[in-house]
Write a protein that holds these residues in place. Structure first.
Motif, PDB file in Angstrom:
ATOM      1  N   GLU A 298       0.826  -1.205   0.000  1.00  0.00           N
ATOM      2  CA  GLU A 298       0.000   0.000   0.000  1.00  0.00           C
ATOM      3  C   GLU A 298       0.859   1.252   0.000  1.00  0.00           C
ATOM      4  O   GLU A 298       0.620   2.197  -0.772  1.00  0.00           O
ATOM      5  CB  GLU A 298      -0.915  -0.016   1.220  1.00  0.00           C
ATOM      6  CG  GLU A 298      -1.871   1.169   1.279  1.00  0.00           C
ATOM      7  CD  GLU A 298      -2.744   1.142   2.522  1.00  0.00           C
ATOM      8  OE1 GLU A 298      -3.344   2.190   2.831  1.00  0.00           O
ATOM      9  OE2 GLU A 298      -2.825   0.089   3.178  1.00  0.00           O
ATOM     10  N   VAL A 299       1.887   1.264   0.856  1.00  0.00           N
ATOM     11  CA  VAL A 299       2.790   2.426   0.909  1.00  0.00           C
ATOM     12  C   VAL A 299       3.504   2.608  -0.429  1.00  0.00           C
ATOM     13  O   VAL A 299       3.616   3.723  -0.951  1.00  0.00           O
ATOM     14  CB  VAL A 299       3.803   2.263   2.053  1.00  0.00           C
ATOM     15  CG1 VAL A 299       4.887   3.331   1.965  1.00  0.00           C
ATOM     16  CG2 VAL A 299       3.107   2.324   3.407  1.00  0.00           C
ATOM     17  N   ALA A 300       3.983   1.492  -1.023  1.00  0.00           N
ATOM     18  CA  ALA A 300       4.704   1.578  -2.295  1.00  0.00           C
ATOM     19  C   ALA A 300       3.788   2.085  -3.400  1.00  0.00           C
ATOM     20  O   ALA A 300       4.192   2.917  -4.232  1.00  0.00           O
ATOM     21  CB  ALA A 300       5.268   0.199  -2.651  1.00  0.00           C
ATOM     22  N   THR A 301       2.557   1.598  -3.415  1.00  0.00           N
ATOM     23  CA  THR A 301       1.612   2.021  -4.445  1.00  0.00           C
ATOM     24  C   THR A 301       1.299   3.506  -4.327  1.00  0.00           C
ATOM     25  O   THR A 301       1.277   4.239  -5.321  1.00  0.00           O
ATOM     26  CB  THR A 301       0.319   1.201  -4.345  1.00  0.00           C
ATOM     27  OG1 THR A 301       0.633  -0.185  -4.443  1.00  0.00           O
ATOM     28  CG2 THR A 301      -0.645   1.569  -5.462  1.00  0.00           C
ATOM     29  N   LEU A 302       1.046   3.967  -3.111  1.00  0.00           N
ATOM     30  CA  LEU A 302       0.782   5.393  -2.903  1.00  0.00           C
ATOM     31  C   LEU A 302       1.987   6.242  -3.263  1.00  0.00           C
ATOM     32  O   LEU A 302       1.851   7.339  -3.819  1.00  0.00           O
ATOM     33  CB  LEU A 302       0.371   5.640  -1.450  1.00  0.00           C
ATOM     34  CG  LEU A 302      -1.018   5.140  -1.048  1.00  0.00           C
ATOM     35  CD1 LEU A 302      -1.207   5.252   0.461  1.00  0.00           C
ATOM     36  CD2 LEU A 302      -2.103   5.914  -1.773  1.00  0.00           C
ATOM     37  N   ALA A 303       3.183   5.740  -2.956  1.00  0.00           N
ATOM     38  CA  ALA A 303       4.398   6.482  -3.290  1.00  0.00           C
ATOM     39  C   ALA A 303       4.559   6.616  -4.799  1.00  0.00           C
ATOM     40  O   ALA A 303       4.937   7.674  -5.309  1.00  0.00           O
ATOM     41  CB  ALA A 303       5.616   5.790  -2.678  1.00  0.00           C
ATOM     42  N   VAL A 304       4.257   5.517  -5.517  1.00  0.00           N
ATOM     43  CA  VAL A 304       4.339   5.574  -6.979  1.00  0.00           C
ATOM     44  C   VAL A 304       3.373   6.622  -7.522  1.00  0.00           C
ATOM     45  O   VAL A 304       3.718   7.425  -8.402  1.00  0.00           O
ATOM     46  CB  VAL A 304       4.034   4.186  -7.589  1.00  0.00           C
ATOM     47  CG1 VAL A 304       3.822   4.301  -9.100  1.00  0.00           C
ATOM     48  CG2 VAL A 304       5.175   3.226  -7.296  1.00  0.00           C
ATOM     49  N   GLY A 305       2.132   6.626  -7.023  1.00  0.00           N
ATOM     50  CA  GLY A 305       1.160   7.618  -7.469  1.00  0.00           C
ATOM     51  C   GLY A 305       1.591   9.040  -7.154  1.00  0.00           C
ATOM     52  O   GLY A 305       1.472   9.947  -7.987  1.00  0.00           O
ATOM     53  N   PHE A 306       2.130   9.233  -5.937  1.00  0.00           N
ATOM     54  CA  PHE A 306       2.565  10.573  -5.527  1.00  0.00           C
ATOM     55  C   PHE A 306       3.735  11.049  -6.387  1.00  0.00           C
ATOM     56  O   PHE A 306       3.745  12.185  -6.869  1.00  0.00           O
ATOM     57  CB  PHE A 306       2.968  10.560  -4.057  1.00  0.00           C
ATOM     58  CG  PHE A 306       3.556  11.859  -3.582  1.00  0.00           C
ATOM     59  CD1 PHE A 306       2.738  12.941  -3.274  1.00  0.00           C
ATOM     60  CD2 PHE A 306       4.937  12.010  -3.474  1.00  0.00           C
ATOM     61  CE1 PHE A 306       3.279  14.143  -2.845  1.00  0.00           C
ATOM     62  CE2 PHE A 306       5.485  13.219  -3.056  1.00  0.00           C
ATOM     63  CZ  PHE A 306       4.658  14.277  -2.743  1.00  0.00           C
ATOM     64  N   LEU A 307       4.737  10.186  -6.584  1.00  0.00           N
ATOM     65  CA  LEU A 307       5.906  10.577  -7.366  1.00  0.00           C
ATOM     66  C   LEU A 307       5.544  10.823  -8.833  1.00  0.00           C
ATOM     67  O   LEU A 307       6.092  11.720  -9.473  1.00  0.00           O
ATOM     68  CB  LEU A 307       6.983   9.502  -7.255  1.00  0.00           C
ATOM     69  CG  LEU A 307       7.626   9.360  -5.874  1.00  0.00           C
ATOM     70  CD1 LEU A 307       8.592   8.175  -5.848  1.00  0.00           C
ATOM     71  CD2 LEU A 307       8.356  10.638  -5.476  1.00  0.00           C
ATOM     72  N   THR A 308       4.611  10.026  -9.358  1.00  0.00           N
ATOM     73  CA  THR A 308       4.162  10.248 -10.740  1.00  0.00           C
ATOM     74  C   THR A 308       3.467  11.598 -10.863  1.00  0.00           C
ATOM     75  O   THR A 308       3.676  12.342 -11.826  1.00  0.00           O
ATOM     76  CB  THR A 308       3.212   9.124 -11.177  1.00  0.00           C
ATOM     77  OG1 THR A 308       3.870   7.864 -11.049  1.00  0.00           O
ATOM     78  CG2 THR A 308       2.775   9.314 -12.621  1.00  0.00           C
ATOM     79  N   HIS A 309       2.619  11.917  -9.885  1.00  0.00           N
ATOM     80  CA  HIS A 309       1.948  13.218  -9.874  1.00  0.00           C
ATOM     81  C   HIS A 309       2.986  14.345  -9.803  1.00  0.00           C
ATOM     82  O   HIS A 309       2.884  15.343 -10.540  1.00  0.00           O
ATOM     83  CB  HIS A 309       1.008  13.291  -8.672  1.00  0.00           C
ATOM     84  CG  HIS A 309       0.330  14.613  -8.520  1.00  0.00           C
ATOM     85  ND1 HIS A 309      -0.801  14.962  -9.220  1.00  0.00           N
ATOM     86  CD2 HIS A 309       0.642  15.697  -7.750  1.00  0.00           C
ATOM     87  CE1 HIS A 309      -1.160  16.193  -8.895  1.00  0.00           C
ATOM     88  NE2 HIS A 309      -0.307  16.648  -8.004  1.00  0.00           N
ATOM     89  N   PHE A 310       3.986  14.174  -8.965  1.00  0.00           N
ATOM     90  CA  PHE A 310       5.034  15.188  -8.808  1.00  0.00           C
ATOM     91  C   PHE A 310       5.804  15.351 -10.126  1.00  0.00           C
ATOM     92  O   PHE A 310       6.065  16.471 -10.583  1.00  0.00           O
ATOM     93  CB  PHE A 310       5.972  14.777  -7.680  1.00  0.00           C
ATOM     94  CG  PHE A 310       7.005  15.812  -7.337  1.00  0.00           C
ATOM     95  CD1 PHE A 310       6.657  16.974  -6.654  1.00  0.00           C
ATOM     96  CD2 PHE A 310       8.333  15.628  -7.696  1.00  0.00           C
ATOM     97  CE1 PHE A 310       7.610  17.929  -6.343  1.00  0.00           C
ATOM     98  CE2 PHE A 310       9.281  16.574  -7.391  1.00  0.00           C
ATOM     99  CZ  PHE A 310       8.931  17.725  -6.711  1.00  0.00           C
ATOM    100  N   TYR A 311       6.152  14.217 -10.746  1.00  0.00           N
ATOM    101  CA  TYR A 311       6.890  14.267 -12.015  1.00  0.00           C
ATOM    102  C   TYR A 311       6.059  14.941 -13.101  1.00  0.00           C
ATOM    103  O   TYR A 311       6.577  15.727 -13.908  1.00  0.00           O
ATOM    104  CB  TYR A 311       7.276  12.853 -12.453  1.00  0.00           C
ATOM    105  CG  TYR A 311       7.694  12.773 -13.902  1.00  0.00           C
ATOM    106  CD1 TYR A 311       8.960  13.179 -14.301  1.00  0.00           C
ATOM    107  CD2 TYR A 311       6.804  12.321 -14.884  1.00  0.00           C
ATOM    108  CE1 TYR A 311       9.335  13.132 -15.639  1.00  0.00           C
ATOM    109  CE2 TYR A 311       7.174  12.274 -16.214  1.00  0.00           C
ATOM    110  CZ  TYR A 311       8.443  12.678 -16.587  1.00  0.00           C
ATOM    111  OH  TYR A 311       8.803  12.630 -17.902  1.00  0.00           O
ATOM    112  N   LEU A 312       4.769  14.614 -13.129  1.00  0.00           N
ATOM    113  CA  LEU A 312       3.895  15.156 -14.164  1.00  0.00           C
ATOM    114  C   LEU A 312       3.908  16.682 -14.148  1.00  0.00           C
ATOM    115  O   LEU A 312       3.954  17.336 -15.202  1.00  0.00           O
ATOM    116  CB  LEU A 312       2.469  14.637 -13.959  1.00  0.00           C
ATOM    117  CG  LEU A 312       1.463  14.886 -15.081  1.00  0.00           C
ATOM    118  CD1 LEU A 312       1.879  14.136 -16.339  1.00  0.00           C
ATOM    119  CD2 LEU A 312       0.075  14.446 -14.647  1.00  0.00           C
ATOM    120  N   HIS A 313       3.905  17.251 -12.952  1.00  0.00           N
ATOM    121  CA  HIS A 313       3.882  18.707 -12.847  1.00  0.00           C
ATOM    122  C   HIS A 313       5.276  19.309 -13.028  1.00  0.00           C
ATOM    123  O   HIS A 313       5.418  20.369 -13.645  1.00  0.00           O
ATOM    124  CB  HIS A 313       3.280  19.118 -11.513  1.00  0.00           C
ATOM    125  CG  HIS A 313       1.789  18.936 -11.475  1.00  0.00           C
ATOM    126  ND1 HIS A 313       0.904  19.914 -11.873  1.00  0.00           N
ATOM    127  CD2 HIS A 313       1.020  17.872 -11.132  1.00  0.00           C
ATOM    128  CE1 HIS A 313      -0.330  19.488 -11.760  1.00  0.00           C
ATOM    129  NE2 HIS A 313      -0.293  18.243 -11.317  1.00  0.00           N
TER     130      HIS A 313
END
Length: 544
Positions: A298-313
């Motif tokens: 769960e932590v890894a999945t949320l981290a992937v989503g957060f980092l992808t969002h950060f990269y996107l911006h």
């Protein structure tokens, strides 16, 4: 639209610098001097003006990729000298007139016309010089002073800086050079004022800058800085369009895929994390290893989503995608209208981003350059048929089939998203209603057996998990539809299909070249307008 960043330094492509010009009609005296005296004075002033103009590019910090285009009227006196200077320097020149050429050359009272017969002959010859790429009437006014004011206002609007040659001590008049200087200064435009006086019959020039720091070197948007094209300032419009189209299409396709993948990852990771969190509810605390594994996942999945969002911006994927696609569409439009020998006014009437303005001005000048000297003549009907076929109807490149495909695709994906949303929402409602009915009908039962209690607990846990997961999946479907702009695409693409179908029929029925040109520019304005609206929606769209 808001200002967007532009790249500093040498631009990746040639860019035009538009230098507006105005000046006194009589440079030697307030009244007409002897023709021989005036001709001698202006002959000595012309190389001084040419040398001063030649020094401007270095003085302004222009790069070898920049090239100059003069914009002026073509009256007697200073305008005539400026036109000759542009020809000497190899600058393109656009002529802005207050009225059609014949009326302009015949203007003025009969006892003191604006042009004497010899001056009229000189001006007519200058109109035919090969460096002049446009002759445009910019005023629809009837009053003579209003016409000149309109020309001055348009010069200020379209120029990167203004050069004015005025007779020292000349009184200002409405619509004159002094009024133009005052208007440009009020509008914070850089103005180089050259005051001309006579000393022992020789011209003396004193100069003064107004708003010198207001001049900004034309630059391309940051998104276009990586274009690799070995183009010089003498490049053809086709070569320029080709470089923009190739680069813009490649970058737009790549960034579009990045954005869509990121959207799926961001939304999908949060849905997956929610499922894992809900799953953890159903697991006994005695199963420590499984719980730990779920929490780590769960932590890894949320981290992937957060980092992808950060990269996107941080990568500005959406903005780069929007600008690249818009640039490619401008190039496609330009290639489609190369047969149209007209000013591309729609490029400047649409709400296109300000950072693209230098590129738009450049393609317009290159288009005018080609239009003024077409490589070959052919019947306008041939041009019309080619435009209708290649631009509108061709199955591979035509805009009508393109929008039909995109409209159908947007409808399919929207229907799929709405189906997911409906199924998950209704299922969540059913779960909630079932739980409510069980609660309302609850009574004190006999004590169940241990097996029955475990079974009831498991069922309750599954319902709890479903109550958490189903709404999240429903919202994910809606979020993806919003991120992919599906609803707007259905509406916009449907309208474009109707519009293009009607315009294709209208074009096929045109009876004159003038009607053909008008319809082509109207059609291209609408096509680019749709892309401008898409850009406004997409450039700052995130994933929610």
């Amino acid at each position: 639209m808001s200002r967007r960043p532009v790249a500093a330094g040498q631009p990746p492509l040639p860019l035009v610098v538009q230098i507006g010009f105005a000046g006194s009609r009589h440079l030697l005296a307030a009244e007409r001097s002897a023709p021989e005296q005036t001709a001698e004075f202006e002959a000595e002033l012309e190389p001084l003006l040419t040398a001063r103009l030649a020094a401007l590019p270095d003085e302004l910090g222009l790069s070898p990729k920049h090239f100059c285009c003069g914009i002026s009227q073509l009256a007697i006196g200073a305008d005539t000298l400026f036109t000759r200077a542009c020809a000497t320097l190899g600058w393109d020149q656009r002529i802005f007139l207050p009225q059609a050429r014949e009326q302009f050359l015949d203007a003025g009272p009969a006892e003191d016309p604006d042009f004497t017969p010899s001056e009229r002959e000189t001006a007519t010859g200058l109109f035919g010089l090969p460096h002049i790429v446009q002759e445009r009437v910019v005023s629809a006014a009837n009053d003579r002073q209003d016409q000149f004011e309109d020309v001055s206002a348009e010069l200020v609007r379209v120029s990167d800086l203004i050069v004015c040659v005025v007779r020292s001590g000349a009184a200002g008049a409405r619509g004159g050079s002094r009024a133009l200087i005052d208007e440009a200064v009020r509008r914070e435009k850089a103005v180089l004022e050259l005051r001309v006086s006579s000393r022992e019959g020789r011209p003396v020039v004193d100069e003064r800058w107004h708003n010198r720091g207001a001049f900004a070197v034309p630059a391309a948007p940051l998104e276009l800085q990586r274009i690799k094209a070995d183009l010089t300032k003498s490049a053809s419009a086709g070569e320029y369009y080709g470089a923009l189209k190739t680069f813009g299409t490649q970058v737009a396709d790549w960034r579009k895929n990045v954005f869509r993948l990121a959207a799926v990852v961001i939304i999908g990771s949060h849905v997956a994390a929610t499922i894992m969190a809900a799953w953890g509810i159903s697991i006994s605390h005695s199963e420590v290893e499984l719980l730990q594994s779920l929490l780590v996942a769960e932590v890894a999945t949320l981290a992937v989503g957060f980092l992808t969002h950060f990269y996107l911006h941080r990568s500005r994927a959406s903005e780069v995608w929007a600008m690249s696609r818009l640039t490619a569409e401008v190039a496609r439009s330009g290639l489609a209208v190369r047969d149209v020998r007209e000013y591309l006014s729609h490029l400047f009437n649409l709400p296109l981003p300000h950072s693209l303005r230098s590129v738009l001005r450049t393609v317009n000048v290159l288009h005018l350059r080609e239009a003024a000297h077409p490589p070959r003549e052919e019947p306008w009907e041939t041009k019309r048929d080619r435009y209708v076929t290649s631009r509108l109807k061709d199955p591979a490149t035509g805009q009508l089939p393109y929008y039909e495909r995109k409209h159908a695709s947007a409808k399919r994906w929207t229907a799929l998203a709405q189906t997911f949303f409906s199924i998950c929402s209704l299922a969540a409602i059913a779960v909630a209603v079932y739980k409510l009915s069980k609660l309302i009908g609850h009574s004190e039962p006999d004590l169940p057996s241990t097996a029955e209690a475990a079974k009831a607990a498991a069922a309750a846990t599954r319902l709890a998990v479903a109550a958490i997961v189903l709404p999240v999946v429903a919202v994910a479907a809606v979020s993806l539809a919003a991120a992919f702009d599906l609803e707007a695409r259905i509406h916009t693409f449907g309208e474009m299909v109707e519009f293009l179908d009607r315009r294709a029929k209208d074009l096929e029925q045109t009876a004159s070249e003038r009607a053909f040109v008008s319809l082509v520019l109207f059609t291209e304005g609408r096509l680019l307008g749709e892309n401008a609206n898409w850009y406004a929606r997409r450039a700052y769209t995130g994933v929610t």
